[in-house]
Design a protein around this motif. Structure first.
Motif, PDB file in Angstrom:
ATOM      1  N   SER A  28       0.789  -1.225   0.000  1.00 18.22           N
ATOM      2  CA  SER A  28       0.000   0.000   0.000  1.00 18.22           C
ATOM      3  C   SER A  28       0.821   1.275   0.000  1.00 18.22           C
ATOM      4  O   SER A  28       0.270   2.352   0.028  1.00 18.22           O
ATOM      5  CB  SER A  28      -0.901   0.021   1.246  1.00 18.22           C
ATOM      6  OG  SER A  28      -0.109   0.064   2.415  1.00 18.22           O
ATOM      7  N   LYS A  29       2.170   1.170   0.012  1.00 16.21           N
ATOM      8  CA  LYS A  29       2.971   2.391   0.113  1.00 16.21           C
ATOM      9  C   LYS A  29       3.126   3.024  -1.263  1.00 16.21           C
ATOM     10  O   LYS A  29       4.183   3.028  -1.879  1.00 16.21           O
ATOM     11  CB  LYS A  29       4.315   2.089   0.763  1.00 16.21           C
ATOM     12  CG  LYS A  29       4.156   1.529   2.176  1.00 16.21           C
ATOM     13  CD  LYS A  29       5.437   1.576   2.939  1.00 16.21           C
ATOM     14  CE  LYS A  29       5.814   2.967   3.375  1.00 16.21           C
ATOM     15  NZ  LYS A  29       4.872   3.593   4.280  1.00 16.21           N
ATOM     16  N   GLU A  30       2.015   3.555  -1.752  1.00 14.65           N
ATOM     17  CA  GLU A  30       1.979   4.117  -3.100  1.00 14.65           C
ATOM     18  C   GLU A  30       2.361   5.590  -3.116  1.00 14.65           C
ATOM     19  O   GLU A  30       3.021   6.066  -4.009  1.00 14.65           O
ATOM     20  CB  GLU A  30       0.572   3.945  -3.696  1.00 14.65           C
ATOM     21  CG  GLU A  30       0.123   2.487  -3.778  1.00 14.65           C
ATOM     22  CD  GLU A  30       0.901   1.687  -4.797  1.00 14.65           C
ATOM     23  OE1 GLU A  30       1.537   2.307  -5.657  1.00 14.65           O
ATOM     24  OE2 GLU A  30       0.861   0.456  -4.752  1.00 14.65           O
ATOM     25  N   ALA A  31       1.886   6.311  -2.084  1.00 14.86           N
ATOM     26  CA  ALA A  31       2.127   7.749  -2.064  1.00 14.86           C
ATOM     27  C   ALA A  31       3.615   8.029  -1.918  1.00 14.86           C
ATOM     28  O   ALA A  31       4.292   7.465  -1.070  1.00 14.86           O
ATOM     29  CB  ALA A  31       1.363   8.396  -0.904  1.00 14.86           C
ATOM     30  N   VAL A  32       4.153   8.868  -2.760  1.00 11.85           N
ATOM     31  CA  VAL A  32       5.571   9.183  -2.722  1.00 11.85           C
ATOM     32  C   VAL A  32       5.764  10.664  -2.425  1.00 11.85           C
ATOM     33  O   VAL A  32       5.227  11.521  -3.115  1.00 11.85           O
ATOM     34  CB  VAL A  32       6.256   8.838  -4.068  1.00 11.85           C
ATOM     35  CG1 VAL A  32       7.727   9.241  -4.019  1.00 11.85           C
ATOM     36  CG2 VAL A  32       6.127   7.355  -4.356  1.00 11.85           C
ATOM     37  N   LYS A  33       6.505  10.943  -1.350  1.00 11.59           N
ATOM     38  CA  LYS A  33       6.850  12.313  -1.009  1.00 11.59           C
ATOM     39  C   LYS A  33       8.355  12.438  -1.121  1.00 11.59           C
ATOM     40  O   LYS A  33       9.085  11.469  -0.910  1.00 11.59           O
ATOM     41  CB  LYS A  33       6.368  12.653   0.400  1.00 11.59           C
ATOM     42  CG  LYS A  33       6.817  11.655   1.459  1.00 11.59           C
ATOM     43  CD  LYS A  33       6.117  11.912   2.772  1.00 11.59           C
ATOM     44  CE  LYS A  33       6.575  10.954   3.868  1.00 11.59           C
ATOM     45  NZ  LYS A  33       6.373   9.547   3.535  1.00 11.59           N
ATOM     46  N   THR A  34       8.841  13.581  -1.468  1.00 11.96           N
ATOM     47  CA  THR A  34      10.283  13.739  -1.675  1.00 11.96           C
ATOM     48  C   THR A  34      10.917  14.712  -0.686  1.00 11.96           C
ATOM     49  O   THR A  34      12.122  14.940  -0.740  1.00 11.96           O
ATOM     50  CB  THR A  34      10.561  14.243  -3.105  1.00 11.96           C
ATOM     51  OG1 THR A  34       9.888  15.496  -3.300  1.00 11.96           O
ATOM     52  CG2 THR A  34      10.089  13.238  -4.122  1.00 11.96           C
ATOM     53  N   LEU A 523      11.251  -2.868   7.839  1.00  9.70           N
ATOM     54  CA  LEU A 523      10.307  -2.615   6.761  1.00  9.70           C
ATOM     55  C   LEU A 523      10.626  -1.221   6.251  1.00  9.70           C
ATOM     56  O   LEU A 523      10.693  -0.269   7.043  1.00  9.70           O
ATOM     57  CB  LEU A 523       8.865  -2.687   7.257  1.00  9.70           C
ATOM     58  CG  LEU A 523       8.380  -4.053   7.729  1.00  9.70           C
ATOM     59  CD1 LEU A 523       6.963  -3.950   8.281  1.00  9.70           C
ATOM     60  CD2 LEU A 523       8.432  -5.081   6.596  1.00  9.70           C
ATOM     61  N   THR A 524      10.823  -1.092   4.941  1.00  9.76           N
ATOM     62  CA  THR A 524      11.277   0.178   4.379  1.00  9.76           C
ATOM     63  C   THR A 524      10.460   0.549   3.155  1.00  9.76           C
ATOM     64  O   THR A 524      10.212  -0.277   2.273  1.00  9.76           O
ATOM     65  CB  THR A 524      12.760   0.089   3.974  1.00  9.76           C
ATOM     66  OG1 THR A 524      13.535  -0.367   5.086  1.00  9.76           O
ATOM     67  CG2 THR A 524      13.290   1.438   3.520  1.00  9.76           C
ATOM     68  N   ASN A 525      10.061   1.785   3.110  1.00  4.37           N
ATOM     69  CA  ASN A 525       9.407   2.336   1.933  1.00  4.37           C
ATOM     70  C   ASN A 525      10.382   2.216   0.748  1.00  4.37           C
ATOM     71  O   ASN A 525      11.504   2.723   0.812  1.00  4.37           O
ATOM     72  CB  ASN A 525       9.078   3.808   2.200  1.00  4.37           C
ATOM     73  CG  ASN A 525       8.394   4.496   1.041  1.00  4.37           C
ATOM     74  OD1 ASN A 525       8.355   3.992  -0.077  1.00  4.37           O
ATOM     75  ND2 ASN A 525       7.859   5.669   1.309  1.00  4.37           N
ATOM     76  N   PRO A 526       9.996   1.539  -0.332  1.00  4.48           N
ATOM     77  CA  PRO A 526      10.920   1.356  -1.460  1.00  4.48           C
ATOM     78  C   PRO A 526      11.356   2.667  -2.109  1.00  4.48           C
ATOM     79  O   PRO A 526      12.335   2.693  -2.853  1.00  4.48           O
ATOM     80  CB  PRO A 526      10.123   0.491  -2.439  1.00  4.48           C
ATOM     81  CG  PRO A 526       8.693   0.671  -2.052  1.00  4.48           C
ATOM     82  CD  PRO A 526       8.689   0.893  -0.573  1.00  4.48           C
ATOM     83  N   SER A 527      10.643   3.756  -1.837  1.00  2.00           N
ATOM     84  CA  SER A 527      11.040   5.056  -2.380  1.00  2.00           C
ATOM     85  C   SER A 527      12.208   5.670  -1.624  1.00  2.00           C
ATOM     86  O   SER A 527      12.836   6.614  -2.096  1.00  2.00           O
ATOM     87  CB  SER A 527       9.849   6.025  -2.360  1.00  2.00           C
ATOM     88  OG  SER A 527       8.800   5.555  -3.168  1.00  2.00           O
ATOM     89  N   LEU A 528      12.485   5.127  -0.422  1.00  2.00           N
ATOM     90  CA  LEU A 528      13.569   5.661   0.402  1.00  2.00           C
ATOM     91  C   LEU A 528      14.897   5.094  -0.089  1.00  2.00           C
ATOM     92  O   LEU A 528      15.135   3.891  -0.033  1.00  2.00           O
ATOM     93  CB  LEU A 528      13.334   5.289   1.872  1.00  2.00           C
ATOM     94  CG  LEU A 528      14.200   5.985   2.918  1.00  2.00           C
ATOM     95  CD1 LEU A 528      13.906   7.481   2.954  1.00  2.00           C
ATOM     96  CD2 LEU A 528      13.955   5.361   4.295  1.00  2.00           C
ATOM     97  N   LYS A 529      15.758   5.971  -0.555  1.00  2.91           N
ATOM     98  CA  LYS A 529      17.033   5.558  -1.145  1.00  2.91           C
ATOM     99  C   LYS A 529      18.198   6.251  -0.432  1.00  2.91           C
ATOM    100  O   LYS A 529      18.011   7.224   0.284  1.00  2.91           O
ATOM    101  CB  LYS A 529      17.065   5.907  -2.633  1.00  2.91           C
ATOM    102  CG  LYS A 529      15.906   5.339  -3.451  1.00  2.91           C
ATOM    103  CD  LYS A 529      15.962   3.832  -3.555  1.00  2.91           C
ATOM    104  CE  LYS A 529      14.861   3.310  -4.473  1.00  2.91           C
ATOM    105  NZ  LYS A 529      14.893   1.828  -4.571  1.00  2.91           N
ATOM    106  N   GLY A 530      19.393   5.728  -0.702  1.00  2.00           N
ATOM    107  CA  GLY A 530      20.599   6.364  -0.174  1.00  2.00           C
ATOM    108  C   GLY A 530      20.849   6.118   1.298  1.00  2.00           C
ATOM    109  O   GLY A 530      21.562   6.888   1.936  1.00  2.00           O
TER     110      GLY A 530
END
Length: 548
Positions: A28-34, A523-530
């Motif tokens: 469900s982690k669809e929303a992406v914030k930057t 558990l990590t949001n796949p959008s979180l990088k680096g």
């Protein structure tokens, strides 16, 4: 002299019904914030005074918001406030650091060499009471200053000019560059410290920052805090995420719910939760250069001075079962307090732990029959045969820590006749205080590497060390540690053998009882990088970003 820089066991088990409900939303982690990244953490920040902090939670907050001479990028040391990684002169005794002229505090004032001099003097000043002052030993006059034999201003650190810092050592320190990444060596803005007095570091209003982020609206007891990008940071252009949010989460169902509802980008899990989530795409593990171990209080309970008693306690613990059934988070059994995959023989390149003597490591193997035998022999040698003992096991109050304590309680009582174990699971800060004051019979402690060298663990347990809460003492152990830091400091091969021998002595005596090397399941949001986890046990969040 020494003080535990402890870890806090993180989020743990959850009812299967809640777990399955969470798994149903695992995609469900669809929303992406930057612009904002949110993390769960194990406890509150105890202090933001870099001279007084002793735990990894405070160290992470300091690494986010402050900066010293160097910073880890991956496993490499890179210049931070210093303009380069310098080599010592004068036979390894003098380091001269050129400082960035564009480095500023969050109030716009320049970061100067005097800010380092001021901060370092505070650490060794006995009036300040830093329990990490021992890490300065080897810098000229540091040890004598902490014991009151020399004035604070005699410390071997001087500002040659506004942007040149010179450090003089009494003896070479092989790991000195690694030390310079530690938050204990960060500078401080003198006016802020003087203005706040004893309140310095207790809330964000007392602080001025020179790192990537700034703490906003934080008070010491807060269970959540926010760090915002510091636009005055010299390398601000490299900082991608504008806001970091941290939230203390001890209940596993709450953690999962927060993650699944996109309110956390990264959270630790363990136990049944971790085992059930292993196949989830958000699941990963990280092994840390950190170990958990048990100390038994020999000063309070002389029975623990008997090596057979300590070995019996060690051999009654099934470490494989503990990490698999209780933790389930990627932790691994260990036979020494030093972790694997951290430091390597300068000659053979073999892992430090692999070079340890098998006979000593055997004392950390599960052998309940031998444990009972050693226990009875130890009781006979101390004149305690037939007596009963009611000892308290001190630990943290997270769900995992409680289950860990219950496991240890059961196995100790099962295999050691006449022993009854009472549990005391208390908040992290309380456990630290009680450990320091000797208010325990047995305690589960932990240490996270300050730098990737065995000495960061082994130096803790010399006779009289503050972190040596069990008061284990061995003259030959002390001599090996002393030689590694003195006569053999410039001889990598000889120094390495000192450290191997010291660990072998501890293992043979079960002076400190190793449990496991810490692993963390996330558990990590796949959008979180680096995500950049360094050898000192902290994340370098300069590299962090959120992918669109």
């Amino acid at each position: 002299m020494k003080r535990e820089k402890s870890l806090v066991l993180g989020i743990t088990t959850v009812a299967v019904t809640l777990l399955l409900a969470a798994c149903g939303n695992s995609g469900s982690k669809e929303a992406v914030k930057t612009d904002t990244a949110s993390f769960a953490t194990g406890d509150v920040i105890a202090t933001m005074d870099s001279a007084l902090n002793t735990d990894v939670i405070g160290a992470q907050a300091l690494t986010d918001t402050m900066e010293g001479l160097y910073r880890y990028e991956g496993k490499e040391i890179k210049p931070a406030i210093a303009t380069k990684v310098v080599k010592p002169t004068n036979n390894g005794l003098t380091y001269t650091f050129p400082l960035r002229k564009d480095a500023k505090w969050s109030n716009g004032q320049p970061v100067t060499a005097e800010d380092f001099v001021y901060a370092w003097r505070r650490v060794v000043d006995p009036k300040v009471g830093s329990q990490y002052a021992y890490i300065y030993e080897g810098i000229k006059n540091a040890a004598d200053i902490t014991t009151g034999k020399e004035p604070v201003n005699s410390l071997g650190v001087v500002a040659k000019d506004k942007h040149t810092l010179e450090v003089t050592l009494e003896k070479p320190i092989p790991y000195f560059s690694q030390l310079m990444t530690s938050s204990t060596f960060f500078p401080q803005y003198p006016e802020a410290v003087k203005k706040a007095g004893k309140s310095y570091g207790t809330n964000s209003k007392t602080l001025v920052f020179n790192g990537p982020y700034k703490l906003e609206n934080w008070n010491g007891p807060d269970s959540s805090w926010k760090e915002v990008k510091n636009t005055n940071y010299w390398n601000a252009k490299a900082v991608k995420v504008k806001t970091l949010k941290y939230q203390v989460v001890k209940d596993p169902s709450t953690a999962l719910n927060l993650f699944q509802s996109n309110k956390l980008d990264r959270t630790a899990i363990s136990g049944d939760t971790a085992k059930q989530m292993k196949n989830d795409p958000h699941y990963s593990t990280l092994q840390k250069s950190a170990t958990f171990y048990m100390q038994v209080n020999q000063e309070k309970n002389p029975i623990f001075k008997n090596a057979k008693i300590r070995r019996a306690i060690s051999m009654t613990i099934n470490r494989k079962e503990l990490v698999a059934q209780v933790l389930g988070d990627g932790s691994s059994p260990i036979a020494s307090v030093t972790p694997k995959n951290m430091s390597f023989d300068p000659t053979t390149k073999k892992d430090f732990v692999d070079e340890l003597d098998a006979a000593g490591k055997k004392n950390a193997s599960y052998n309940p029959k031998e444990a009972t035998k050693l226990w009875n022999e130890g009781l006979a040698e101390t004149g305690q045969t037939g007596k009963t003992f009611n000892y308290t096991l001190l630990g943290d109050d997270t769900d995992t820590a409680k289950k860990q304590s219950e496991y240890l309680q059961n196995t100790l009582q099962k295999n050691l006749p006449g022993l009854k174990v009472t549990l005391a699971n208390v908040p992290f800060k309380t456990r630290l205080t009680r450990s320091t004051n000797g208010d325990f019979d047995m305690v589960v402690s932990a240490w996270n590497a300050d730098f990737p060298d065995p000495i960061t663990f082994l130096d803790l347990f010399v006779t009289g060390g503050d972190n040596n809460g069990g008061h284990w003492s061995n003259a030959e152990y002390d001599a090996q540690i002393k030689a590694s830091k003195g006569d053999n400091a410039n001889d990598p091969k000889a120094r390495w053998q000192n450290l191997v021998k010291a660990q072998d002595i501890m293992n043979t005596e079960s002076g400190v009882i190793p449990l496991y090397q810490s692993g963390v399941a996330y558990l990590t949001n796949p959008s979180l990088k680096g995500l950049d986890y360094g050898p000192s046990g902290n994340y370098n969040n300069v590299s962090l970003y959120l992918e669109k």
